[in-house]
Design a protein around this motif. Structure first.
Motif, PDB file in Angstrom:
ATOM      1  N   PRO A 298       0.746  -1.382   0.094  1.00  0.00           N
ATOM      2  CA  PRO A 298       0.025   0.046   0.007  1.00  0.00           C
ATOM      3  C   PRO A 298       0.848   1.247   0.081  1.00  0.00           C
ATOM      4  O   PRO A 298       0.298   2.329  -0.103  1.00  0.00           O
ATOM      5  CB  PRO A 298      -0.680  -0.154   1.398  1.00  0.00           C
ATOM      6  N   LEU A 299       2.101   1.237   0.368  1.00  0.00           N
ATOM      7  CA  LEU A 299       2.876   2.342   0.104  1.00  0.00           C
ATOM      8  C   LEU A 299       4.529   1.885   0.219  1.00  0.00           C
ATOM      9  O   LEU A 299       5.025   1.527   1.500  1.00  0.00           O
ATOM     10  CB  LEU A 299       2.730   3.248   1.579  1.00  0.00           C
ATOM     11  N   ASP A 300       5.110   1.928  -0.839  1.00  0.00           N
ATOM     12  CA  ASP A 300       6.239   1.597  -0.898  1.00  0.00           C
ATOM     13  C   ASP A 300       7.406   2.720  -0.732  1.00  0.00           C
ATOM     14  O   ASP A 300       7.022   3.890  -1.008  1.00  0.00           O
ATOM     15  CB  ASP A 300       6.535   0.686  -2.262  1.00  0.00           C
ATOM     16  N   ALA A 301       8.362   2.482   0.184  1.00  0.00           N
ATOM     17  CA  ALA A 301       9.394   3.600   0.495  1.00  0.00           C
ATOM     18  C   ALA A 301       8.752   4.434   1.531  1.00  0.00           C
ATOM     19  O   ALA A 301       8.641   5.961   1.512  1.00  0.00           O
ATOM     20  CB  ALA A 301       9.559   4.559  -0.584  1.00  0.00           C
ATOM     21  N   THR A 302       8.087   3.890   2.527  1.00  0.00           N
ATOM     22  CA  THR A 302       7.601   4.463   3.675  1.00  0.00           C
ATOM     23  C   THR A 302       8.495   5.325   4.288  1.00  0.00           C
ATOM     24  O   THR A 302       8.320   6.520   4.737  1.00  0.00           O
ATOM     25  CB  THR A 302       7.077   3.527   4.620  1.00  0.00           C
ATOM     26  N   GLN A 303       9.827   4.941   4.498  1.00  0.00           N
ATOM     27  CA  GLN A 303      10.922   5.758   4.912  1.00  0.00           C
ATOM     28  C   GLN A 303      10.978   7.014   4.413  1.00  0.00           C
ATOM     29  O   GLN A 303      10.919   8.250   4.808  1.00  0.00           O
ATOM     30  CB  GLN A 303      12.125   5.044   4.883  1.00  0.00           C
ATOM     31  N   GLU A 304      11.094   7.194   3.050  1.00  0.00           N
ATOM     32  CA  GLU A 304      11.363   8.186   2.300  1.00  0.00           C
ATOM     33  C   GLU A 304      10.126   9.123   2.190  1.00  0.00           C
ATOM     34  O   GLU A 304      10.079  10.295   2.184  1.00  0.00           O
ATOM     35  CB  GLU A 304      11.539   8.149   0.834  1.00  0.00           C
ATOM     36  N   TYR A 305       8.861   8.365   2.416  1.00  0.00           N
ATOM     37  CA  TYR A 305       7.492   9.167   2.543  1.00  0.00           C
ATOM     38  C   TYR A 305       7.562  10.105   3.875  1.00  0.00           C
ATOM     39  O   TYR A 305       7.208  11.173   3.683  1.00  0.00           O
ATOM     40  CB  TYR A 305       6.494   8.264   2.648  1.00  0.00           C
ATOM     41  N   THR A 306       8.233   9.484   4.967  1.00  0.00           N
ATOM     42  CA  THR A 306       8.289  10.149   6.140  1.00  0.00           C
ATOM     43  C   THR A 306       9.234  11.434   6.060  1.00  0.00           C
ATOM     44  O   THR A 306       9.150  12.217   6.629  1.00  0.00           O
ATOM     45  CB  THR A 306       8.646   9.413   7.302  1.00  0.00           C
ATOM     46  N   GLU A 307      10.199  11.272   4.983  1.00  0.00           N
ATOM     47  CA  GLU A 307      11.012  12.330   4.795  1.00  0.00           C
ATOM     48  C   GLU A 307      10.747  13.192   3.817  1.00  0.00           C
ATOM     49  O   GLU A 307      11.390  14.214   3.335  1.00  0.00           O
ATOM     50  CB  GLU A 307      12.512  11.779   4.542  1.00  0.00           C
ATOM     51  N   ASP A 308       9.540  13.134   3.264  1.00  0.00           N
ATOM     52  CA  ASP A 308       8.957  14.048   2.273  1.00  0.00           C
ATOM     53  C   ASP A 308       9.527  13.929   0.890  1.00  0.00           C
ATOM     54  O   ASP A 308       9.675  14.804   0.032  1.00  0.00           O
ATOM     55  CB  ASP A 308       8.621  15.289   2.639  1.00  0.00           C
ATOM     56  N   LEU A 309      10.262  12.743   0.446  1.00  0.00           N
ATOM     57  CA  LEU A 309      10.692  12.740  -0.523  1.00  0.00           C
ATOM     58  C   LEU A 309       9.839  11.746  -1.613  1.00  0.00           C
ATOM     59  O   LEU A 309       9.966  10.522  -1.629  1.00  0.00           O
ATOM     60  CB  LEU A 309      12.156  11.590  -0.422  1.00  0.00           C
ATOM     61  N   ARG A 310       9.152  12.679  -2.073  1.00  0.00           N
ATOM     62  CA  ARG A 310       7.737  12.018  -2.720  1.00  0.00           C
ATOM     63  C   ARG A 310       8.182  11.328  -3.790  1.00  0.00           C
ATOM     64  O   ARG A 310       7.324  10.297  -4.102  1.00  0.00           O
ATOM     65  CB  ARG A 310       6.912  13.173  -2.996  1.00  0.00           C
ATOM     66  N   PRO A 333       1.639   7.831  -7.021  1.00  0.00           N
ATOM     67  CA  PRO A 333       0.890   8.838  -6.615  1.00  0.00           C
ATOM     68  C   PRO A 333       1.060   9.969  -6.779  1.00  0.00           C
ATOM     69  O   PRO A 333       0.378  11.093  -7.070  1.00  0.00           O
ATOM     70  CB  PRO A 333       0.651   8.620  -5.036  1.00  0.00           C
ATOM     71  N   PHE A 334       2.365  10.801  -6.649  1.00  0.00           N
ATOM     72  CA  PHE A 334       2.628  11.892  -6.527  1.00  0.00           C
ATOM     73  C   PHE A 334       2.869  12.557  -7.936  1.00  0.00           C
ATOM     74  O   PHE A 334       3.131  13.822  -8.434  1.00  0.00           O
ATOM     75  CB  PHE A 334       3.801  12.427  -5.663  1.00  0.00           C
ATOM     76  N   ILE A 387      23.436   4.542  -7.541  1.00  0.00           N
ATOM     77  CA  ILE A 387      22.446   5.407  -7.377  1.00  0.00           C
ATOM     78  C   ILE A 387      21.517   4.885  -6.176  1.00  0.00           C
ATOM     79  O   ILE A 387      20.810   4.027  -6.314  1.00  0.00           O
ATOM     80  CB  ILE A 387      21.396   5.537  -8.607  1.00  0.00           C
ATOM     81  N   PRO A 388      21.662   5.838  -5.094  1.00  0.00           N
ATOM     82  CA  PRO A 388      20.932   5.268  -4.154  1.00  0.00           C
ATOM     83  C   PRO A 388      19.428   5.766  -4.144  1.00  0.00           C
ATOM     84  O   PRO A 388      19.293   7.079  -4.428  1.00  0.00           O
ATOM     85  CB  PRO A 388      21.612   5.814  -2.723  1.00  0.00           C
ATOM     86  N   ALA A 389      18.474   5.008  -3.903  1.00  0.00           N
ATOM     87  CA  ALA A 389      17.106   5.250  -4.137  1.00  0.00           C
ATOM     88  C   ALA A 389      16.293   4.623  -3.318  1.00  0.00           C
ATOM     89  O   ALA A 389      16.577   3.844  -2.930  1.00  0.00           O
ATOM     90  CB  ALA A 389      16.762   5.150  -5.601  1.00  0.00           C
ATOM     91  N   GLY A 390      15.209   5.279  -2.923  1.00  0.00           N
ATOM     92  CA  GLY A 390      13.802   4.613  -2.015  1.00  0.00           C
ATOM     93  C   GLY A 390      12.999   3.792  -2.949  1.00  0.00           C
ATOM     94  O   GLY A 390      12.679   4.204  -4.012  1.00  0.00           O
ATOM     95  N   GLY A 391      12.472   2.795  -2.278  1.00  0.00           N
ATOM     96  CA  GLY A 391      11.386   2.196  -2.915  1.00  0.00           C
ATOM     97  C   GLY A 391      11.632   1.050  -4.134  1.00  0.00           C
ATOM     98  O   GLY A 391      12.572   1.360  -4.833  1.00  0.00           O
ATOM     99  N   ALA A 392      11.432  -0.137  -3.876  1.00  0.00           N
ATOM    100  CA  ALA A 392      11.602  -1.168  -4.672  1.00  0.00           C
ATOM    101  C   ALA A 392      10.778  -0.889  -5.966  1.00  0.00           C
ATOM    102  O   ALA A 392      11.403  -1.321  -6.964  1.00  0.00           O
ATOM    103  CB  ALA A 392      11.119  -2.382  -4.251  1.00  0.00           C
ATOM    104  N   GLY A 393       9.512  -0.320  -5.870  1.00  0.00           N
ATOM    105  CA  GLY A 393       8.557   0.089  -7.210  1.00  0.00           C
ATOM    106  C   GLY A 393       9.598   1.166  -8.024  1.00  0.00           C
ATOM    107  O   GLY A 393       9.769   0.975  -9.173  1.00  0.00           O
ATOM    108  N   TYR A 394       9.952   2.147  -7.294  1.00  0.00           N
ATOM    109  CA  TYR A 394      10.850   3.278  -7.783  1.00  0.00           C
ATOM    110  C   TYR A 394      12.010   2.623  -8.768  1.00  0.00           C
ATOM    111  O   TYR A 394      12.245   2.976  -9.908  1.00  0.00           O
ATOM    112  CB  TYR A 394      11.064   4.185  -6.873  1.00  0.00           C
TER     113      TYR A 394
END
Ligand SMILES: Nc1ncnc2c1ncn2[C@@H]1O[C@H](COP(=O)(O)O)[C@@H](OP(=O)(O)O)[C@H]1O
Ligand SMILES: [Mg+2]
Length: 569
Positions: A298-310, A333-334, A387-394
């Protein structure tokens, strides 16, 4: 004249009577328990339930999966824009990172889960990261006695035929009598299950469970069923516990200001398949419902979501048939961008025209990296761009031709730490549909049934020689015919700390054999006993002190069987 009864005849008659009574009684109980089961599910094993589950059309599932990912994404965006995230920690990952959860995760999960569940009620195996998949089926709180001490436990149906009882951490008196047992898997117990939905309690239950388990979250402890098959009188007390849980948690969710009380979690699918799907996939594709497993993130990259890295945030749905990923949806979503694909059918996304196989740009985790950078550099050379990035989907989308300005591009996606199947299934299905690959580091295909997670790391590529990536390397001495350079490196740099200590306190009859399964890669467990309960109140609860040592990597999923000595029980 008296009537004389043969003692043998009386005994036979008596036994027959008992038999009849037993049948009636067990029939009564079975009927009763089945009331709690989802769709008349027999109490003993859901495996039997899906047998006559009919078929489902994968094209329809794709339509609903896209809708679910987008509706879930609306929630994710709404919560982020409200700036009220109710950020919580679910506990720690194996590597010690915070495993976060927010209202965005919960509300998105609610939308996605119910949309899929109501559209396809005959699909039993719906797994979602929010844990609601499990709670939806059972969620029964039970009274359970360990040794002489009552403890609170929650029963979840984790897979088709197994149940997991989570036991609450509990301090008895002032003594150190923690009961922090990770999970107990029941394979054939007649556990009644309720389909009463514990949705409002999901967050708190999740937290309680996690808190209870934080000491032992990497263990699965199996014990003989007989200990946990509670007789009906004890079992019935689950209702009280359930009510109590309801009462204690209802207020929490209601106080979430952005939740509209009239907002029903159930959105009903209007049964329309969108034009873009119809255009790509001309015909329906029926498969048996019991062969289907749905994975929801339901929300991949929750860590980054909390850091507002949309830009890193996605919602994902995946459908696997007999464990093979067949359709995947990744929604941003963004950016309001959605990628979907169905294996052997069609997609709305494609691969890029070229990839750099020689010096690939490698996209890796920024918050669960483990030693991925070292692994990548040593395998592909120091010139490799990481390239470090959040989220497996991303990160999967980074391998594709995605018309989104916020999306970085890469040639390879590598992950070396443990990861959950809802994080990767959709990406795996999309890559597969487009001719790419997602495997463990050693090239094994990932099966999307059974356990929630995978141990062997992740390598995702498209339009490259995936097999060669596994076996060739810039670091010559690490290549070998026995396995890939990547695996060698990953084992060497396993992100797991060298010494981990867990305290697991168990109760039971002396001589009970405990099977402890180490799930963490790179760890071998050794068991020693810990002095037992210090408080007089809990004489029958004893302790097993399990200490892991850095040692040879454990073959993934190979269980270590440990019998705690009698003295400790
Ligand atoms: N070692 C690990 N243990 C648990 N979850 C992990 C993990 N490594 C990655 N994940 C999960 O996989 C997803 C992608 O991770 P990353 O952004 O680090 O690449 C994230 O999912 P969620 O954000 O859905 O929790 C993250 O929590
Ligand atoms: Mg995820």
């Amino acid at each position: 004249m008296g009537i004389r009864l043969s003692p043998l005849g009386v005994a036979v008659f008596f036994l027959l009577g008992l038999g009849v009574l037993y049948h009636l009684y067990s029939g009564f109980l079975a009927g009763r328990f089945s009331l709690f089961g989802l769709g008349g599910e027999p109490a003993g094993g859901a495996a039997e339930v899906a047998v006559d589950g009919g078929t489902v059309d994968l094209r329809e599932m794709l339509a609903v999966a896209v809708l679910a990912a987008e509706r879930g994404g609306d929630e994710v965006r709404r919560v982020r824009e409200s700036n009220v995230l109710h950020e919580k920690s679910k506990g720690k990952t194996r590597e010690g990172a915070e495993d976060k959860m927010t209202s965005g995760d919960v509300l998105s999960n609610r939308k996605m889960f119910y949309l899929l569940k109501t559209a396809f009620p005959n699909v039993q195996d719906v797994n979602s990261q929010g844990g609601l998949g499990n709670l939806e089926y059972t969620g029964a709180g039970v009274s359970l006695t360990l040794g002489s001490s009552p403890v609170a436990a929650y029963v979840y149906k984790t897979h088709k035929s197994s149940y997991t009882v989570y036991i609450e951490e509990k301090a008895v008196g002032t003594g150190l009598c923690l009961v922090a047992i990770a999970s107990i898997t029941l394979t054939s117990c007649p556990v009644p299950i309720t389909h009463q939905c514990l949705l409002p309690n999901a967050l708190l239950l999740w937290e309680q469970t996690r808190n209870a388990l934080h000491l032992a979250s990497t263990f699965v402890i199996s014990r003989p069923c007989s200990i946990l098959c509670l007789p009906p009188p004890v079992w019935q007390s689950y209702t009280d516990r359930y009510t109590e849980l309801n009462a204690s948690t209802a207020s929490m969710i209601n106080t979430e200001e952005h939740v509209d009380a009239s907002d029903k979690e159930v959105i009903v699918w209007n049964r329309k398949i969108p034009e873009d799907i119809l255009k790509e996939i001309a015909a329906p594709k029926e498969v048996p419902a019991e062969s289907v497993t749905v994975w929801i993130d339901p929300l991949d990259a929750t860590q980054e979501y909390t850091e507002d890295l949309r830009k890193y945030v996605t919602t994902m749905v995946c459908v696997a048939v007999n464990g093979k990923p067949v359709l995947g949806v990744i929604h941003k979503p963004f950016s309001e961008y959605t990628a979907w694909a169905m294996v052997d059918s069609g997609s709305n996304v494609k691969a890029r025209s070229s990839y750099n196989e020689k010096t690939p740009k490698i996209i890796v985790s920024r918050s669960h990296a483990g030693m991925v950078k070292q692994v990548a550099l040593q395998t592909f050379g120091n010139q490799t761009l990481i390239i470090p990035a959040g989220g497996a989907g991303y990160k999967v989308l980074a391998l594709l031709d995605v018309p989104d300005m916020t999306q970085e591009k890469a040639d390879l996606y590598i992950h070396v730490t443990y990861i959950k199947k809802w994080d990767i299934c959709a990406g795996n299905a999309i890559l597969k549909a487009l001719g790419g690959h997602m495997t463990t580091l050693s090239g094994e295909e990932i099966s999307y049934t059974g356990s929630d997670g995978i141990e062997g790391g992740l390598l995702a590529s498209i339009r490259m020689n995936h097999q060669a990536l596994m076996l060739s390397s810039e670091v010559g001495e690490h290549s070998s015919h026995e396995g890939s350079a990547l695996v060698t490196q990953a084992q060497k740099y396993s992100g797991v700390p060298t010494i981990l200590t867990f305290l697991v306190i168990v109760g039971g009859h002396p001589g009970t054999t405990w099977k402890v399964q180490a799930e963490t890669i790179g760890i071998v467990l050794a068991a020693t006993t810990y002095g037992g309960c210090v408080a007089p109140q809990c004489p029958k609860i004893s302790a097993g002190y399990l200490k892991s040592q850095s040692a040879k990597p454990l073959t993934p999923s190979a269980p270590s069987h440990i019998t705690l000595p009698k003295a400790s029980l």
